[in-house]
Scaffold this active site. Structure first.
Site, PDB file in Angstrom:
ATOM      1  N   HIS A 115      62.009  47.521  35.347  1.00  0.00           N
ATOM      2  CA  HIS A 115      60.618  48.001  36.015  1.00  0.00           C
ATOM      3  C   HIS A 115      59.281  47.187  35.673  1.00  0.00           C
ATOM      4  O   HIS A 115      58.370  47.374  36.162  1.00  0.00           O
ATOM      5  CB  HIS A 115      60.430  49.596  35.605  1.00  0.00           C
ATOM      6  CG  HIS A 115      60.166  49.766  34.198  1.00  0.00           C
ATOM      7  ND1 HIS A 115      61.226  49.515  33.240  1.00  0.00           N
ATOM      8  CD2 HIS A 115      59.172  49.860  33.389  1.00  0.00           C
ATOM      9  CE1 HIS A 115      60.986  49.771  31.961  1.00  0.00           C
ATOM     10  NE2 HIS A 115      59.600  50.076  32.157  1.00  0.00           N
ATOM     11  N   ASP A 167      65.078  57.584  28.468  1.00  0.00           N
ATOM     12  CA  ASP A 167      64.178  56.583  27.904  1.00  0.00           C
ATOM     13  C   ASP A 167      63.209  57.225  27.084  1.00  0.00           C
ATOM     14  O   ASP A 167      62.374  58.110  27.434  1.00  0.00           O
ATOM     15  CB  ASP A 167      63.443  56.049  29.241  1.00  0.00           C
ATOM     16  CG  ASP A 167      62.766  54.667  28.885  1.00  0.00           C
ATOM     17  OD1 ASP A 167      62.492  54.214  27.851  1.00  0.00           O
ATOM     18  OD2 ASP A 167      62.840  53.887  30.002  1.00  0.00           O
ATOM     19  N   ASP A 204      61.931  52.658  23.857  1.00  0.00           N
ATOM     20  CA  ASP A 204      60.789  51.614  24.381  1.00  0.00           C
ATOM     21  C   ASP A 204      60.108  51.083  23.061  1.00  0.00           C
ATOM     22  O   ASP A 204      59.950  51.777  22.014  1.00  0.00           O
ATOM     23  CB  ASP A 204      59.798  52.792  25.045  1.00  0.00           C
ATOM     24  CG  ASP A 204      58.775  51.924  25.787  1.00  0.00           C
ATOM     25  OD1 ASP A 204      58.992  51.363  26.726  1.00  0.00           O
ATOM     26  OD2 ASP A 204      57.564  51.912  25.299  1.00  0.00           O
ATOM     27  N   GLU A 218      64.555  48.553  22.938  1.00  0.00           N
ATOM     28  CA  GLU A 218      63.593  47.350  23.682  1.00  0.00           C
ATOM     29  C   GLU A 218      62.844  46.980  22.411  1.00  0.00           C
ATOM     30  O   GLU A 218      62.062  47.608  22.036  1.00  0.00           O
ATOM     31  CB  GLU A 218      62.764  48.095  24.906  1.00  0.00           C
ATOM     32  CG  GLU A 218      62.139  46.990  25.426  1.00  0.00           C
ATOM     33  CD  GLU A 218      60.646  47.516  26.245  1.00  0.00           C
ATOM     34  OE1 GLU A 218      60.239  46.768  27.232  1.00  0.00           O
ATOM     35  OE2 GLU A 218      60.018  48.426  25.528  1.00  0.00           O
TER      36      GLU A 218
END
Ligand code: TEU
Length: 563
Positions: free
Chosen positions: A327, A99, A195, A254
């Site tokens: 998450h 990530d 991200d 994302e």
């Protein structure tokens, strides 16, 4: 179809390391814990492991505030341990993606420390500094600008004040990031989850945003969610990082607020940007006008419209990712299933619904066990910055404390972050120390050990869904047709590939339901691949030409198409 990329038939498993498995008894998960549980993942059959951030971080946003991109936080272990973990993942035939948070760093990252040292700093322009802030609100409730007393200027942070936004307009920033990503690829990682990557290009004028009535801060979204240079940056990054490299990589971006049309551009292989994106349409369907903490029920017809739109939009060009949990999201079985009487049945029904769409499914730790939201009894138990800031602001503006608690219980990110439930021993086998966040009290019944050898369990069901994707080309390649779009109870669709057709029927409710399908007799001799009526429950009568479905029943049929 060997010309399809490897990840079209892959399933990804997300680990949020802080809560996965603790090997050193400090109550916080770590790399050693993950290593010890790799066989569990191999047994589930997943192809890729996605690790949420394990870099050094002040942990203001639990690792999404990175202070060093090229090391491992001592909380989690060392680089040597990381190399060992990567090798062990590869030995089991799986891949590992990291990530990467490229929109912002921690304010404790040396780049920002240097940038903040003064207007003449050679890195001043690596971040967004202004003498006057605009009116944007951050994702964590507060203003998106913080005053730096030293220079009297403000810096931009779309998330917390400890997450200053990098200025991608500056080519040095981009080159530093690309070099860092190449360094991880040289170490052997197989790709990246990026991200909020659709936020890296901002309108450099940083115009004020629209202010909703009664509020003081504005929405900056139109000025940073699809900025003028976003495609240029993603193409440059792809070229600079992956160019000339042999290997089989995966990139997933994302992208809050991304539209289908934009996603098609981002994931068109000919453009060289990212392989797939995380879109947010479906997880916003139960948000009211006030946002995610304005809790509304799901209308199943809206979910069909949304998934149907995405399936169609990416049918010819581009690729879907498929997810319920991560998450940041509440647990799906508590959200749209039934975490009481029908926990197992609803978890399985929702899993079948999602996994048999066209796209790459992502499983978030514990989802494969049917883990549920945590029964938070008071706001004092909340630790996540997003939930804390929401609650503080809501209470300040006069909201009722019980309503605020209800909203955080339903939507808070801590729900997804309680420790993984491995067995029915102390603290669910997560740690021999004191867990940093309490274990859900239902661990005595909801845990991996209890489900491992039970094919009827949620875990056994996820294993079977992964296997179906690996063995049935129709699951990977088949086209998609939504049935019964206006029915609020039954989710039904077909998939078709060459001479094979799949029918998926899911009763998304705790009441008996009827699926009314045209040409039902086509399915008379079909093979039952998954699910079906439970002989221990009352059978459901239905008129001729329709199928009765028990509460939360799922049924997957396969037939050979003649001619
Ligand atoms: O989340 C992106 C994001 O927009 C979040 O605000 C998300 O929409 C929200 O949590 C849903 O309620 C990513 C990460 O996944 C998240 O954990 C980070 O906090 C955030 O970026 C900042 O890095």
């Amino acid at each position: 179809m060997s010309d399809h990329p490897w990840w079209t038939s892959a399933v990804v498993y997300q680990i949020w390391p802080r809560s996965f498995a603790d090997s050193d008894s400090d109550g916080i998960g770590d790399l050693g814990g993950i290593l010890a549980r790799l066989d569990y993942l191999a047994d589930l059959g997943v192809d890729v492991v996605w690790l949420s951030p394990v870099y050094p971080s002040p942990q203001d946003d639990f690792g999404y505030d990175i202070s060093d991109y090229q090391d491992i936080d001592p909380l989690y272990g060392t680089l040597a341990q990381f190399d060992g973990l990567l090798a062990a993942v590869h030995e089991r035939g799986m891949r590992l993606i990291l990530d990467v948070v490229l929109n912002h760093t921690s304010d404790e990252h040396p780049w920002f420390v240097e940038s903040r040292s003064g207007p003449d700093s050679p890195k001043r322009d690596w971040y967004w500094w202004r003498q006057r802030p605009n009116n944007w609100r951050s994702f964590f409730s507060e203003p998106a600008w913080t005053l730096d007393a030293g220079s009297g200027e403000y810096y931009l942070h779309l998330f917390s004040a400890k997450q200053p936004d990098l200025n991608w307009e500056n080519p040095q920033v981009r080159q530093a990031i690309y070099a860092m990503l190449r360094w991880w690829l040289d170490r052997g990682v197989d790709g990246f989850r990026m991200d909020v990557i659709n936020m890296i290009s901002k309108d450099p004028a940083l115009p004020d945003g629209w202010v909703p009535p009664g509020e003081s801060l504005g929405h900056g979204f139109p000025h940073f969610l699809y900025g003028p240079r976003i495609h240029e940056y993603l193409q440059e990054m792809h070229r600079e990082v992956f160019g000339g490299r042999e290997g089989t990589f995966l990139t997933v971006g994302e992208m809050p607020g991304v539209s289908v049309e934009q996603a098609r551009r981002y994931t068109d292989p000919a453009r060289g940007e990212v392989d797939m994106v995380f879109q947010f349409d479906h997880v916003g369907l139960d948000h009211g006008p006030g946002g995610k903490y304005d809790v509304r029920p799901l209308d199943l017809r809206a979910l069909k419209a949304s998934f149907g739109h995405w399936q169609r939009g990416l049918a010819e060009v581009g690729w879907n990712s498929l997810y319920w949990d991560n998450h940041d999201q509440p647990r799906i079985v508590s959200r749209w299933g039934d975490d009481g009487e029908h926990r197992t049945r609803s978890a399985k029904a929702l899993a079948a619904l999602l996994h048999l769409h066209r796209g790459t499914p992502f499983i978030y730790q514990g989802e494969e066990l049917g883990m549920t939201n945590y029964p938070f009894a008071s706001l004092e138990e909340i630790v996540d910055i997003e939930g804390l800031n929401y609650a503080r602001e809501a209470l300040q503006s006069g909201a009722d404390a019980c309503d605020v608690l209800d909203a955080v219980r339903a939507r808070g990110r801590d729900n997804a972050r309680t420790p993984m439930q491995w067995d029915d021993g102390p603290d669910a086998g997560f740690t021999t120390g004191t867990p940093w966040l309490p274990v859900n009290p239902n661990y005595t019944t909801v845990n991996a050990a209890a489900q491992r050898d039970d094919p009827e369990s949620v875990l056994g069901h996820y294993r079977r869904l992964v296997e179906l994707r690996h063995t049935l080309p129709v699951v990977v390649h088949g086209d998609f047709t939504m049935l019964m779009p206006d029915d609020a109870q039954v989710y039904a669709f077909t998939r078709r590939w060459q001479d094979t057709e799949l029918l998926v029927l899911v009763n998304v409710s705790g009441e008996p339901a009827t699926a009314v399908l045209g040409e039902l007799d086509r399915w008379t001799d079909a093979e039952l691949m998954l699910g079906g009526p439970d002989p221990t429950l009352p059978s459901v009568d239905s008129p001729a030409g329709s199928v009765g479905l028990q509460p939360w029943e799922h049924r997957v049929l396969r037939r050979v198409v003649d001619g």
